[in-house]
Design an enzyme around this catalytic site. Structure first.
Site, PDB file in Angstrom:
ATOM      1  CB  SER A 120       3.811  11.639  -1.194  1.00 25.39           C
ATOM      2  OG  SER A 120       2.116  11.389  -0.439  1.00 25.39           O
ATOM      3  CG  HIS A 141       4.445   8.859   4.340  1.00 34.08           C
ATOM      4  ND1 HIS A 141       5.833   8.411   2.760  1.00 34.08           N
ATOM      5  CD2 HIS A 141       4.086   9.641   3.499  1.00 34.08           C
ATOM      6  CE1 HIS A 141       4.846   8.282   1.769  1.00 34.08           C
ATOM      7  NE2 HIS A 141       3.666   9.755   2.263  1.00 34.08           N
ATOM      8  CD  GLU A 153       8.762   5.240   3.326  1.00 34.06           C
ATOM      9  OE1 GLU A 153       8.899   5.336   2.229  1.00 34.06           O
ATOM     10  OE2 GLU A 153       7.455   6.613   2.847  1.00 34.06           O
TER      11      GLU A 153
HETATM   12  N1  CAA Z   1     -10.042   2.316  12.057  1.00 35.97           N
HETATM   13  C1  CAA Z   1      -9.924   0.839  12.134  1.00 35.97           C
HETATM   14  N2  CAA Z   1      -9.940  -0.062  11.939  1.00 35.97           N
HETATM   15  C2  CAA Z   1     -10.236  -0.119  10.292  1.00 35.97           C
HETATM   16  C3  CAA Z   1     -11.673   1.038  10.421  1.00 35.97           C
HETATM   17  C4  CAA Z   1     -11.280   2.566  10.627  1.00 35.97           C
HETATM   18  N3  CAA Z   1     -11.684   3.571  10.841  1.00 35.97           N
HETATM   19  N4  CAA Z   1     -11.755   1.412   8.311  1.00 35.97           N
HETATM   20  C5  CAA Z   1     -11.208  -0.580   8.246  1.00 35.97           C
HETATM   21  N5  CAA Z   1     -10.475  -0.646   9.318  1.00 35.97           N
HETATM   22  C6  CAA Z   1     -10.319  -2.557   8.988  1.00 35.97           C
HETATM   23  C7  CAA Z   1     -11.984  -3.438   9.609  1.00 35.97           C
HETATM   24  O1  CAA Z   1     -11.916  -3.726  10.639  1.00 35.97           O
HETATM   25  C8  CAA Z   1     -10.969  -4.659   8.436  1.00 35.97           C
HETATM   26  O2  CAA Z   1     -10.081  -5.074   9.835  1.00 35.97           O
HETATM   27  P1  CAA Z   1      -9.759  -6.850   9.444  1.00 35.97           P
HETATM   28  O3  CAA Z   1      -8.861  -7.134   8.360  1.00 35.97           O
HETATM   29  O4  CAA Z   1      -8.919  -6.950  10.358  1.00 35.97           O
HETATM   30  O5  CAA Z   1     -11.258  -7.017   9.698  1.00 35.97           O
HETATM   31  C9  CAA Z   1      -9.762  -3.488   7.286  1.00 35.97           C
HETATM   32  O6  CAA Z   1      -9.959  -2.714   8.356  1.00 35.97           O
HETATM   33  C10 CAA Z   1     -10.448  -3.056   6.232  1.00 35.97           C
HETATM   34  O7  CAA Z   1     -11.143  -2.891   6.434  1.00 35.97           O
HETATM   35  P2  CAA Z   1     -12.821  -2.713   5.691  1.00 35.97           P
HETATM   36  O8  CAA Z   1     -13.404  -4.234   5.740  1.00 35.97           O
HETATM   37  O9  CAA Z   1     -13.029  -1.371   5.924  1.00 35.97           O
HETATM   38  O10 CAA Z   1     -12.108  -2.781   3.827  1.00 35.97           O
HETATM   39  P3  CAA Z   1     -11.662  -3.572   3.026  1.00 35.97           P
HETATM   40  O11 CAA Z   1     -10.968  -4.784   3.807  1.00 35.97           O
HETATM   41  O12 CAA Z   1     -11.861  -3.127   1.712  1.00 35.97           O
HETATM   42  O13 CAA Z   1     -10.100  -2.941   3.147  1.00 35.97           O
HETATM   43  C11 CAA Z   1      -7.927  -0.919   2.704  1.00 35.97           C
HETATM   44  C12 CAA Z   1      -9.756  -1.791   2.662  1.00 35.97           C
HETATM   45  C13 CAA Z   1      -7.615  -1.204   4.300  1.00 35.97           C
HETATM   46  C14 CAA Z   1      -7.916   0.336   2.095  1.00 35.97           C
HETATM   47  C15 CAA Z   1      -7.817  -1.978   1.265  1.00 35.97           C
HETATM   48  O14 CAA Z   1      -8.321  -1.883   0.789  1.00 35.97           O
HETATM   49  C16 CAA Z   1      -6.141  -1.869   1.513  1.00 35.97           C
HETATM   50  O15 CAA Z   1      -5.109  -1.900   2.167  1.00 35.97           O
HETATM   51  N6  CAA Z   1      -6.156  -1.186   0.257  1.00 35.97           N
HETATM   52  C17 CAA Z   1      -4.479  -0.859  -0.148  1.00 35.97           C
HETATM   53  C18 CAA Z   1      -3.983   0.250   0.820  1.00 35.97           C
HETATM   54  C19 CAA Z   1      -2.463   1.377   0.109  1.00 35.97           C
HETATM   55  O16 CAA Z   1      -2.240   1.003  -0.276  1.00 35.97           O
HETATM   56  N7  CAA Z   1      -2.464   1.966   1.528  1.00 35.97           N
HETATM   57  C20 CAA Z   1      -1.474   3.277   0.688  1.00 35.97           C
HETATM   58  C21 CAA Z   1      -1.518   3.824  -0.270  1.00 35.97           C
HETATM   59  S1  CAA Z   1      -0.382   5.285  -0.779  1.00 35.97           S
HETATM   60  C22 CAA Z   1       0.104   6.216   0.546  1.00 35.97           C
HETATM   61  O17 CAA Z   1      -0.892   6.125   1.227  1.00 35.97           O
HETATM   62  C23 CAA Z   1       1.130   6.741   0.419  1.00 35.97           C
HETATM   63  C24 CAA Z   1       0.929   8.051  -0.298  1.00 35.97           C
HETATM   64  O18 CAA Z   1       1.919   9.083  -0.119  1.00 35.97           O
HETATM   65  C25 CAA Z   1       0.673   8.074  -1.353  1.00 35.97           C
END
Ligand code: CAA
Length: 284
Positions: A120, A141, A153
């Site tokens: 990260s 990343h 990234e």
């Molecule tokens: N496989 C494929 N698709 C999936 C899936 C899976 N296992 N699980 C969920 N999805 C899809 C769903 O079908 C849905 O698609 P649509 O929007 O086209 O319908 C979408 O992903 C959202 O899924 P959910 O409805 O289950 O869940 P949600 O709407 O509550 O979203 C979330 C959950 C995707 C986590 C969303 O809240 C989100 O994007 N949150 C922000 C996450 C973020 O910022 N991540 C970055 C973190 S930083 C990092 O990782 C880096 C680091 O180094 C710290």
């Protein structure tokens, strides 16, 4: 170079997600873990995520079966000898990662292979220097959840060969179908350089009693159209990962914005790591 045989080191939250992305993209994937227990947990994670993708209509049952059949699990790094791409996604500990890169260097026989880290925030050059082929090491990343988030990234160190950077960029875009962006080997690269100060700031706001976690999260969801607020996001990322990223960025920059909040350290001390442990700032 056409990459067909890849591997992931570690099958935690990120490693499992990356292995799933590779398998769905047609790669022959080996997932390497430190123990049979960790390997079984990784298998379970991938299986559940694939099942969720099918349930959500994102993947056909046939494609799920195909992806699953492309995954192999091992606890012997020696099995990675013929890999063309290895993505390290072990825990965020610099010494562990350096020793993994040194081991990969001695095990992976193809001198054209690419050795990548999903760290990260840690300097890619330190892992590159643990190998005899630093020009073939870079950061790749992914973001959590890796099967869902489109961004990757590509992090070049000061000695990463441009051909390696280009091969990975094309692979991420054309084979994985994700969006690559280019980042320099600076603390936090692009995304975490912006995200970690934000998460630390939200945790400090909570710690000071200035606002509740619910209101902090509602503020950013309702006020700025983020899909989730910063406290919920810290839980999703993993509080240990947030802490390691903040510590590593603070050690290099001394920037008070990434000084780990005491509350974050105490949560990690208590084993409250967020979604992955079932409890963080919220219950999951
Ligand atoms: N496989 C494929 N698709 C999936 C899936 C899976 N296992 N699980 C969920 N999805 C899809 C769903 O079908 C849905 O698609 P649509 O929007 O086209 O319908 C979408 O992903 C959202 O899924 P959910 O409805 O289950 O869940 P949600 O709407 O509550 O979203 C979330 C959950 C995707 C986590 C969303 O809240 C989100 O994007 N949150 C922000 C996450 C973020 O910022 N991540 C970055 C973190 S930083 C990092 O990782 C880096 C680091 O180094 C710290």
């Amino acid at each position: 170079m056409s990459i067909q045989r890849s591997a992931v080191i570690g099958s935690g939250l990120m490693g499992a997600g990356i292995a799933e992305v590779l398998a769905k993209a047609g790669q022959d994937v080996i997932v390497s873990e430190v123990s049979a227990e960790a390997s079984a947990a990784g298998r379970d994670r991938i299986e559940k995520s694939l099942a969720k993708a099918v349930a959500k209509g994102k993947l056909s049952a046939d494609d799920r079966d195909q992806a699953w059949s492309r995954l192999r699990f091992t606890t012997d790094t020696g099995d990675l000898a013929d890999r063309q791409l290895v993505i390290e996604a072990a825990s965020e500990n610099e010494d562990i990662k350096k020793s993994i890169f040194a081991e990969l260097d001695s095990v992976v026989t193809d001198s054209d292979a690419i050795l990548a880290s999903n760290t990260s925030s840690m300097p890619i050059i330190r892992f590159a220097q643990a190998t005899s082929r630093p020009d073939r090491v870079l950061g790749v990343h992914f973001f959590n959840p890796a099967p869902v988030q489109p961004l990757v990234e590509i992090v070049s160190s000061v000695v990463t060969a441009d051909a390696v950077r280009q091969t990975m960029t094309d692979f991420v875009a054309e084979v994985l179908g994700k969006t690559p962006i280019q980042a320099g080997d600076r603390p936090g690269f692009i995304v975490n350089a912006l995200l970690i100060p934000y998460l630390c700031s939200a945790i400090r706001m909570l710690e000071s009693g200035f606002a509740t976690k619910e209101d902090i999260d509602a503020g950013m969801v309702g006020g700025c159209a983020h899909p989730m607020g910063p406290i919920a996001l810290a839980d999703l990322v993993g509080l240990d990962t947030c802490l390691f990223a903040a510590e590593s960025m603070y050690a290099e920059t001394g920037d008070p914005a990434v000084k780990p909040p005491v509350l974050l350290s105490r949560m990690v001390d208590a084993g409250l790591l967020g979604v992955k442990s079932g409890r963080g700032f919220y219950d999951h």
